[in-house]
Design an enzyme around this catalytic site. Structure first.
Site, PDB file in Angstrom:
ATOM      1  N   ASN A  99       0.847  -1.200   0.000  1.00  0.00           N
ATOM      2  CA  ASN A  99       0.000   0.000   0.000  1.00  0.00           C
ATOM      3  C   ASN A  99       0.879   1.245   0.000  1.00  0.00           C
ATOM      4  O   ASN A  99       1.982   1.236   0.546  1.00  0.00           O
ATOM      5  CB  ASN A  99      -0.870  -0.002   1.270  1.00  0.00           C
ATOM      6  CG  ASN A  99      -1.811   1.183   1.347  1.00  0.00           C
ATOM      7  OD1 ASN A  99      -2.412   1.594   0.349  1.00  0.00           O
ATOM      8  ND2 ASN A  99      -1.964   1.753   2.537  1.00  0.00           N
ATOM      9  N   HIS A 101       0.727   5.299   1.201  1.00  0.00           N
ATOM     10  CA  HIS A 101      -0.076   6.165   2.070  1.00  0.00           C
ATOM     11  C   HIS A 101       0.624   7.520   2.227  1.00  0.00           C
ATOM     12  O   HIS A 101       1.844   7.567   2.430  1.00  0.00           O
ATOM     13  CB  HIS A 101      -0.267   5.505   3.438  1.00  0.00           C
ATOM     14  CG  HIS A 101      -1.167   6.297   4.330  1.00  0.00           C
ATOM     15  ND1 HIS A 101      -2.545   6.310   4.186  1.00  0.00           N
ATOM     16  CD2 HIS A 101      -0.883   7.145   5.343  1.00  0.00           C
ATOM     17  CE1 HIS A 101      -3.064   7.119   5.091  1.00  0.00           C
ATOM     18  NE2 HIS A 101      -2.079   7.642   5.801  1.00  0.00           N
TER      19      HIS A 101
HETATM   20  C1  GAR Z   1      -2.884   8.716  -2.693  1.00  0.00           C
HETATM   21  O1  GAR Z   1      -2.387   9.890  -2.113  1.00  0.00           O
HETATM   22  C2  GAR Z   1      -2.668   7.540  -1.768  1.00  0.00           C
HETATM   23  O2  GAR Z   1      -1.486   7.609  -1.045  1.00  0.00           O
HETATM   24  C3  GAR Z   1      -3.865   7.667  -0.861  1.00  0.00           C
HETATM   25  O3  GAR Z   1      -4.914   7.992  -1.719  1.00  0.00           O
HETATM   26  C4  GAR Z   1      -4.409   8.781  -2.799  1.00  0.00           C
HETATM   27  C5  GAR Z   1      -4.906   8.189  -4.093  1.00  0.00           C
HETATM   28  O4  GAR Z   1      -4.555   8.972  -5.184  1.00  0.00           O
HETATM   29  N1  GAR Z   1      -4.096   6.447  -0.150  1.00  0.00           N
HETATM   30  C6  GAR Z   1      -4.527   6.401   1.108  1.00  0.00           C
HETATM   31  O5  GAR Z   1      -4.834   7.387   1.732  1.00  0.00           O
HETATM   32  C7  GAR Z   1      -4.635   5.003   1.689  1.00  0.00           C
HETATM   33  N2  GAR Z   1      -4.998   5.068   3.053  1.00  0.00           N
HETATM   34  P1  GAR Z   1      -4.598   8.365  -6.655  1.00  0.00           P
HETATM   35  O6  GAR Z   1      -5.982   7.694  -6.820  1.00  0.00           O
HETATM   36  O7  GAR Z   1      -4.470   9.562  -7.546  1.00  0.00           O
HETATM   37  O8  GAR Z   1      -3.483   7.398  -6.791  1.00  0.00           O
END
Ligand code: GAR
Length: 190
Positions: A99, A101
């Site tokens: 994952n 984050h």
């Molecule tokens: C990203 O910033 C990722 O790190 C976060 O969601 C965003 C998705 O962006 N994930 C989390 O917060 C997981 N807990 P994306 O759809 O443009 O890749």
């Protein structure tokens, strides 16, 4: 081969595609995830596993794992996937679910991690890539990189830039490790 789970925009999926990583399937929990469009444009098979179509979360996760296995997936990447993955899914890909984050975990897990860091008034936050367990953004850390919070106006953009560099790097090294392990094991057996 890697499989990618998505829920939204899919900019991290795009970074994996642009890095030329071998993605054989993209699965979403929402049919309106823009990430699905990015996958289709790259010619990658897609599937949607919404909770509304399954008796339970575990049942959905079993079907999703089967679909990924059928597409030859060995490593699963959660790229902005906003559901917890359950044990029946994790046992199918032991130590092979990753994952990304947008914080220095264990600080600021869950939703809106960037806003959480700003609200907490910390000087530094960052990006974590980690192996996934059943918790909320928990599991062994593979890589972290700090990002200074100020100026807040550009923090989100700077965090995403780090994610888009770090995630493909870590996934590439996991693929190499898996290949080395497979080669070593088959030599030992023969
Ligand atoms: C990203 O910033 C990722 O790190 C976060 O969601 C965003 C998705 O962006 N994930 C989390 O917060 C997981 N807990 P994306 O759809 O443009 O890749």
């Amino acid at each position: 081969m890697i499989g990618v789970l998505v829920s939204g925009n899919g900019s991290n999926l795009q970074a994996l595609i642009d890095a030329g990583l071998p993605i054989s399937g993209v699965a979403a929990n929402r049919k309106d995830a823009f990430a699905l469009q990015r996958a289709r444009e790259a010619g990658i098979p897609v599937a949607v596993f919404g909770l509304d179509c399954h008796a339970s979360r575990e049942e959905r996760d079993r079907m999703m794992a089967t679909w990924l296995e059928e597409h030859g997936v060995e490593i699963v990447v959660l790229a902005g996937y906003m559901h917890l993955v359950t044990r029946p899914f994790l046992v199918r890909f032991p130590n092979r679910v990753v994952n990304v984050h947008p914080s220095l975990l264990p600080a600021f897990p869950g939703l809106h991690a960037i806003e959480q860091a700003i609200d907490a008034g910390v000087a530094e936050t960052g990006v974590t890539v980690h192996l996934v367990d059943e918790g909320l953004d928990t599991g062994p850390v593979l890589r972290q990189e700090a990002v200074v919070v100020a100026p807040v106006e550009t923090l989100e953009e700077r965090i995403h830039a780090v994610e888009h560099r770090l995630l493909p790097e870590v996934v590439r090294s996991l693929i190499n490790e898996t290949a080395t392990f497979a080669t070593t094991t088959s030599k030992e057996i023969s």
